[in-house]
Enzyme design. Structure first.
Site, PDB file in Angstrom:
ATOM      1  N   ALA A  94       0.811  -1.224   0.000  1.00 16.81           N
ATOM      2  CA  ALA A  94       0.000   0.000   0.000  1.00 16.81           C
ATOM      3  C   ALA A  94       0.839   1.266   0.000  1.00 16.81           C
ATOM      4  O   ALA A  94       0.398   2.316   0.463  1.00 16.81           O
ATOM      5  CB  ALA A  94      -0.965   0.006   1.179  1.00 16.81           C
ATOM      6  N   GLU A 136       2.786   2.483  -5.813  1.00 19.24           N
ATOM      7  CA  GLU A 136       1.626   2.109  -6.618  1.00 19.24           C
ATOM      8  C   GLU A 136       0.937   3.267  -7.345  1.00 19.24           C
ATOM      9  O   GLU A 136       0.321   3.043  -8.383  1.00 19.24           O
ATOM     10  CB  GLU A 136       0.607   1.390  -5.721  1.00 19.24           C
ATOM     11  CG  GLU A 136       1.140   0.087  -5.153  1.00 19.24           C
ATOM     12  CD  GLU A 136       0.247  -0.470  -4.059  1.00 19.24           C
ATOM     13  OE1 GLU A 136      -0.630   0.271  -3.578  1.00 19.24           O
ATOM     14  OE2 GLU A 136       0.421  -1.633  -3.679  1.00 19.24           O
TER      15      GLU A 136
END
Length: 288
Positions: A34, A220
């Site tokens: 994350a 990400e």
């Protein structure tokens, strides 16, 4: 992480060694996921180094600013000073309540912008990304070399997600059909944009960014930048359809596979080859 520890302790980075995470070293560490690894682990390291610096402060004052870490540690060791520390960090101000839509879901946001130029082959549906330009705001980068690699890798991965990685399930058996390299395609070195320009936002003072060294996670977020290739393909298809005076609204689903690109060209060849399914006829495959 070694660079953060080196800066915190005031030693060269080649004097910092890191081992793999395990429960015998850190009992409750979070996984590297994350895009929060640098935030959590970086501040935990900084916290631990601050404890050690506080214990070494009297020896720095005694031995002078030119004393090496070896000399400081040697003096502290013989005075029975604890030279190990356990650091911990939890992201503050996070407390989003689902349903009520209250609280804060994220500590900060990472943003960027991307533009892509593509060329499509209207006869086969194949395409080439001629150029891609990306500008990312990663705050004060801890390690620009790693950030550049993360941005480039995430962009290419996103490019594959929106263009060639199609998941199909066999209607009769329910099993996934696109498995393995023979049926499921991922980007390769030939899919990288021919001209690939990546830059970081610089000369900015991130005063309100309360992260480790005022950096932003960038593992990400750049993935969605790959959608710029999808939208560039869509614009190219609009230009191709205009040559054949096709005024119907273009409906291009992601991923933009070569099959969908070729059919979307809507030229006379496609019109002659078009076959309408008879009543009750269904495709062998199901897509989501």
């Amino acid at each position: 992480m070694t660079m953060i520890a080196a800066e915190a302790l005031g030693v060269p980075s080649d004097q910092v060694y890191i081992s793999e995470t395990a429960t015998n070293t850190v009992a409750n560490t979070s996984s590297t996921a994350a895009s929060a690894s640098s935030d959590l682990n970086g501040y935990a390291i900084w916290n631990a180094c601050s404890q050690i610096n506080e214990r070494l402060a009297p020896y720095r004052e005694k031995l002078g600013p030119d004393a090496t870490m070896k000399q400081l540690a040697h003096a502290a060791y013989f005075d029975r000073v604890n030279l190990s520390a356990n650091g911990f960090y939890a992201t503050p101000d996070i407390g989003y309540v689902w349903g009520a839509n209250t609280g804060q879901m994220f500590f900060y946001f990472t943003q960027g912008v991307a533009a892509a130029e593509v060329e499509i082959d209207t006869l086969t549906g194949d395409w080439t990304c001629r150029r891609a330009d990306i500008k990312m705001d990663v705050g004060r980068s801890i390690n620009p070399a790693i950030d550049y690699g993360q941005i480039e890798g995430a962009f290419v991965q996103g490019m594959g997600l929106f263009t060639i990685e199609e998941s199909l399930w066999h209607r009769a058996s329910g099993q996934i059909f696109t498995r393995g390299p023979g049926a499921y395609k991922i980007p390769g070195f030939r899919d990288i944009p021919q001209e690939f320009n990546v830059s970081l936002l610089k000369d900015v003072n991130w005063e309100n960014l309360r992260t480790i060294q005022r950096s932003r996670g960038v593992g990400e977020p750049p993935l969605f930048m790959g959608s710029s290739v999808f939208f560039a393909i869509r614009d190219a298809l609009k230009a191709a359809r205009k040559e054949w005076n096709v005024e119907d609204v273009l409906s291009l689903r992601s991923p933009a596979t070569v099959e969908r690109i070729r059919v979307s060209c809507a030229d006379p060849i496609i019109k002659r080859a078009n076959v309408e399914p008879q009543e009750g006829e269904k495709s062998f495959f199901i897509s989501i």
